[in-house]
Design a protein around this motif. Structure first.
Motif, mmCIF file in Angstrom:
data_model
loop_
_atom_site.group_PDB
_atom_site.id
_atom_site.type_symbol
_atom_site.label_atom_id
_atom_site.label_comp_id
_atom_site.label_asym_id
_atom_site.label_seq_id
_atom_site.Cartn_x
_atom_site.Cartn_y
_atom_site.Cartn_z
ATOM 1 N N THR A 87 29.889 50.622 88.914
ATOM 2 C CA THR A 87 31.272 51.039 89.167
ATOM 3 C C THR A 87 31.944 51.538 87.890
ATOM 4 O O THR A 87 33.036 52.101 87.944
ATOM 5 N N ALA A 88 31.291 51.294 86.754
ATOM 6 C CA ALA A 88 31.793 51.780 85.463
ATOM 7 C C ALA A 88 30.607 52.044 84.550
ATOM 8 O O ALA A 88 29.518 51.515 84.757
ATOM 9 N N LYS A 89 30.799 52.865 83.524
ATOM 10 C CA LYS A 89 29.742 53.112 82.556
ATOM 11 C C LYS A 89 29.493 51.851 81.728
ATOM 12 O O LYS A 89 30.417 51.101 81.414
ATOM 13 N N TYR A 90 28.228 51.652 81.377
ATOM 14 C CA TYR A 90 27.872 50.509 80.535
ATOM 15 C C TYR A 90 28.594 50.591 79.192
ATOM 16 O O TYR A 90 29.067 49.570 78.664
ATOM 17 N N THR A 91 28.715 51.789 78.642
ATOM 18 C CA THR A 91 29.413 51.933 77.360
ATOM 19 C C THR A 91 30.876 51.509 77.476
ATOM 20 O O THR A 91 31.436 50.917 76.545
ATOM 21 N N ASP A 92 31.489 51.790 78.621
ATOM 22 C CA ASP A 92 32.879 51.376 78.827
ATOM 23 C C ASP A 92 32.980 49.860 78.951
ATOM 24 O O ASP A 92 33.942 49.251 78.473
ATOM 25 N N ARG A 93 32.002 49.235 79.582
ATOM 26 C CA ARG A 93 31.996 47.778 79.702
ATOM 27 C C ARG A 93 31.849 47.126 78.319
ATOM 28 O O ARG A 93 32.476 46.107 78.030
ATOM 29 N N LEU A 94 31.013 47.724 77.481
ATOM 30 C CA LEU A 94 30.856 47.204 76.121
ATOM 31 C C LEU A 94 32.155 47.322 75.329
ATOM 32 O O LEU A 94 32.556 46.394 74.622
ATOM 33 N N LYS A 95 32.813 48.461 75.440
ATOM 34 C CA LYS A 95 34.079 48.655 74.731
ATOM 35 C C LYS A 95 35.115 47.631 75.170
ATOM 36 O O LYS A 95 35.850 47.071 74.351
ATOM 37 N N LYS A 96 35.184 47.387 76.456
ATOM 38 C CA LYS A 96 36.149 46.423 76.996
ATOM 39 C C LYS A 96 35.848 45.015 76.490
ATOM 40 O O LYS A 96 36.748 44.269 76.103
ATOM 41 N N ALA A 97 34.558 44.648 76.470
ATOM 42 C CA ALA A 97 34.168 43.314 75.997
ATOM 43 C C ALA A 97 34.471 43.156 74.515
ATOM 44 O O ALA A 97 34.942 42.101 74.072
ATOM 45 N N ARG A 98 34.224 44.203 73.730
ATOM 46 C CA ARG A 98 34.456 44.128 72.289
ATOM 47 C C ARG A 98 35.947 44.112 71.943
ATOM 48 O O ARG A 98 36.342 43.542 70.932
ATOM 49 N N ALA A 99 36.754 44.725 72.808
ATOM 50 C CA ALA A 99 38.189 44.713 72.568
ATOM 51 C C ALA A 99 38.765 43.300 72.710
ATOM 52 O O ALA A 99 39.783 42.983 72.106
ATOM 53 N N ALA A 100 38.090 42.466 73.503
ATOM 54 C CA ALA A 100 38.575 41.103 73.743
ATOM 55 C C ALA A 100 37.785 40.061 72.967
ATOM 56 O O ALA A 100 37.971 38.857 73.182
ATOM 57 N N ASN A 101 36.903 40.513 72.067
ATOM 58 C CA ASN A 101 36.011 39.588 71.360
ATOM 59 C C ASN A 101 35.854 40.030 69.910
ATOM 60 O O ASN A 101 35.759 41.224 69.637
ATOM 61 N N PRO A 102 35.802 39.081 68.963
ATOM 62 C CA PRO A 102 35.667 39.471 67.558
ATOM 63 C C PRO A 102 34.268 39.934 67.170
ATOM 64 O O PRO A 102 34.077 40.449 66.063
ATOM 65 N N HIS A 103 33.290 39.760 68.055
ATOM 66 C CA HIS A 103 31.913 40.114 67.716
ATOM 67 C C HIS A 103 31.406 41.253 68.591
ATOM 68 O O HIS A 103 31.918 41.506 69.678
ATOM 69 N N ARG A 104 30.361 41.914 68.104
ATOM 70 C CA ARG A 104 29.828 43.097 68.790
ATOM 71 C C ARG A 104 29.059 42.738 70.050
ATOM 72 O O ARG A 104 28.905 43.570 70.937
ATOM 73 N N ASP A 105 28.533 41.517 70.129
ATOM 74 C CA ASP A 105 27.779 41.146 71.321
ATOM 75 C C ASP A 105 27.828 39.635 71.508
ATOM 76 O O ASP A 105 28.600 38.943 70.832
ATOM 77 N N ALA A 106 26.981 39.137 72.408
ATOM 78 C CA ALA A 106 27.155 37.774 72.923
ATOM 79 C C ALA A 106 26.442 36.687 72.131
ATOM 80 O O ALA A 106 26.512 35.517 72.515
ATOM 81 N N PHE A 107 25.751 37.036 71.044
ATOM 82 C CA PHE A 107 25.008 36.018 70.288
ATOM 83 C C PHE A 107 25.373 36.113 68.804
ATOM 84 O O PHE A 107 25.230 37.176 68.192
#
Length: 282
Positions: A87-107
């Protein structure tokens, strides 16, 4: 102007006092309202029912490692290798997650000491796309293991994940054997690999590095499993027992070694490091 407006404007009414939303926290288990400061001081554990709330990677690292630890730089990996879109681009999902998180990914990985004992701690953050395991998570896990190997110290991993990251397909599943190989390297080097299972730990993470520790610890009430309860019930067509896939049930049935409250976790890890770390020659 009405008489009510004239009276209201003439009287010295104090402005309405606003209460910040962050002042109180509602426990998701007992539904009690908890003073946010009290909740934080209690390590994000409900003081009424002992429900262990989910916490982010930075908070977890600060709770487990002594002050002054090093935070390893998160790896740069190829993003959106499959050009995935639902329903959305993966790149957009990553941007949204990074906007709400201080780190680039989940580990995230911290290198320092636990009560003075050298250790490397990797933490999975459920708030970043459900802690899902993709190439960045797998690579960060490997980097943490390599740091533990170079320092000749234990590697402790705190898991929290919904499983593999579907947007990366088979590349996500390839992180399972990659992480498993690193746990074998730690074992061959005689270094402890300790896993702390937190709520929730499921899917491909459970099927790989989450269940390969020399010691398996879980926080109270943590949901731990591979498939969801509804999927299992629909498959076997039987009602599952009460508490199924919770930490206490797994402890009773020999799947994990201990259930440790959050306030005792750092001390327990320090004791395990003393027991399991290779002894230096006198």
């Amino acid at each position: 102007m009405s008489w009510l407006s004239r009276v209201r404007n003439a009287l010295p009414f104090a402005p309405k006092r606003e209460t910040p939303d962050a002042l109180w926290v509602k426990c998701p288990s007992c539904q009690e309202m908890i003073f946010a400061k009290e909740y934080e001081e209690n390590l994000y554990v409900c003081p009424r029912c002992e429900h262990h709330g989910r916490i982010n990677a930075d908070t977890r690292l600060a709770q487990l490692l002594d002050p002054g630890f090093d935070l390893l730089a998160q790896p740069e990996v190829k993003e959106d290798p499959l050009k995935f879109r639902d329903t959305a681009k993966y790149t957009d999902r990553l941007k949204k997650a990074r906007a709400a998180n201080p780190h680039r990914d989940a580990f995230s990985v911290g290198s320092g000491t636990i009560d003075g004992r050298p250790a490397v701690v990797g933490v999975q953050d459920f708030s970043f796309m459900g802690g899902s395991m993709g190439m960045a998570v797998g690579t960060a896990f490997v980097q943490g293991a390599e740091r533990a190997l170079s320092r000749r110290c234990p590697y402790i991993v705190v898991t929290a994940a919904g499983g593999a990251r579907m947007q990366e397909g088979i590349l996500s599943l390839m992180q399972m054997p990659k992480a498993t190989v690193m746990t074998r390297r730690l074992k061959e080097a005689g270094l402890p690999y300790i896993v702390v299972l937190t709520d929730p730990t499921t899917g491909g993470v459970t099927a790989s590095y989450a269940m390969l520790g020399d010691v398996q610890i879980a926080e109270p009430g943590a949901l731990i499993g591979f498939a969801g309860q509804r999927v299992i019930q629909d498959t076997i067509r039987e009602q599952l027992p009460e508490g199924f896939q919770r930490a206490e049930y797994l402890l009773k049935h020999g799947m994990i070694d201990m259930v440790v409250p959050r306030k005792e976790l750092k001390g327990t890890l320090a004791t395990l490091i003393d027991y399991l770390s290779p002894k230096k020659a006198a």
